[in-house]
Design an enzyme around this catalytic site. Structure first.
Site, short mmCIF file in Angstrom:
data_model
loop_
_atom_site.label_atom_id
_atom_site.label_comp_id
_atom_site.label_asym_id
_atom_site.label_seq_id
_atom_site.Cartn_x
_atom_site.Cartn_y
_atom_site.Cartn_z
N THR A 153 3.41 -11.00 -9.26
CA THR A 153 2.25 -11.06 -8.37
C THR A 153 1.00 -10.80 -9.21
O THR A 153 1.09 -10.43 -10.39
CB THR A 153 2.33 -9.99 -7.27
OG1 THR A 153 2.09 -8.70 -7.85
CG2 THR A 153 3.71 -9.98 -6.61
N ASP A 163 0.85 -1.19 0.00
CA ASP A 163 0.00 0.00 0.00
C ASP A 163 0.89 1.24 0.00
O ASP A 163 1.74 1.39 0.87
CB ASP A 163 -0.89 -0.01 1.24
CG ASP A 163 -2.03 1.01 1.15
OD1 ASP A 163 -1.81 2.11 0.61
OD2 ASP A 163 -3.13 0.71 1.64
#
Length: 216
Positions: free
Chosen positions: A192, A118
């Site tokens: 990812t 984040d």
């Protein structure tokens, strides 16, 4: 990004303690006991749905891997994949990365992965970024003297901040990539879920590999 809660996730985690640890403090300094073989231990902080850590474990049977994730739903999704793969060198922790020094003993970890964390773009939230100095201090406690920290993101602002943060902390950079997918490293890069999504949109992927200065 927080996933929509899946009611099946928590029961699945509770039914599979052989793969998921919910009280990681109990294994501090003893993580090797949860694996089939004693091997260098690599951890991913914020594994999401587990694509990266599962593929790393599959490609590197000579290392042990732990995926750490605070979201129960994300952990449940990763667990489903592990139940199908049954990799002997992979474990999960469903817990908060803020408590990482309570989970791992000094020098217990050989390497740390931070993938698409984040960005916390507001300046007042800088302390929440996983490359903020207080997090770096925790990583330094648990990582071996020659351990490697790898960080990937699509967020240029976070990457620039992280370069400065690690540099100010005194870390030594092995390498920095400003466009990972158009580099020699791309051939062996394990993506990812977010990485694939962002790269398909044409966004450059940034990566750094760095080490803490030796305490000797």
């Amino acid at each position: 990004m927080r996933l929509k809660n899946k009611p099946w996730a928590l029961p699945l985690i509770q039914e599979n303690p052989q793969y998921v640890v919910t009280e990681p403090q109990k294994f501090r300094g003893q993580w090797q006991e949860r694996f089939a073989a004693r091997q260098p231990l690599m951890i991913e902080v914020g594994m999401g749905k587990g694509r990266f850590i599962l593929e790393m474990a599959r490609q590197n049977p000579d290392k042990n891997f732990i995926g750490l994730e605070v979201q129960t739903t994300a952990t449940g999704i990763a667990l489903k994949k592990q139940l199908a793969a049954n990799l002997p060198n992979l474990q999960f922790i469903c817990g908060d990365g803020n408590e990482i020094t309570e989970m791992f003993a000094p020098g217990e970890v050989a390497g740390i992965y931070l993938n698409f964390s984040d960005p916390w773009p507001k300046k007042r939230h800088a302390k929440r970024r996983l490359t903020y100095r207080t997090f770096l201090a925790q990583y330094q406690q648990i990582i071996a003297s020659d351990g490697l920290l790898e960080f990937k993101t699509d967020n240029q602002g976070l990457f620039e901040y992280s370069l400065a943060s690690l540099n100010n902390y005194g870390m030594v950079f092995d390498q920095v990539w400003l466009d990972l997918h158009h580099s020699k490293e791309a051939a062996d890069n394990v993506m990812t879920e977010y990485e694939e999504k962002f790269s398909q949109k044409g966004q450059p992927i940034y990566k750094l590999a760095a080490r803490f200065e030796s305490k000797n």
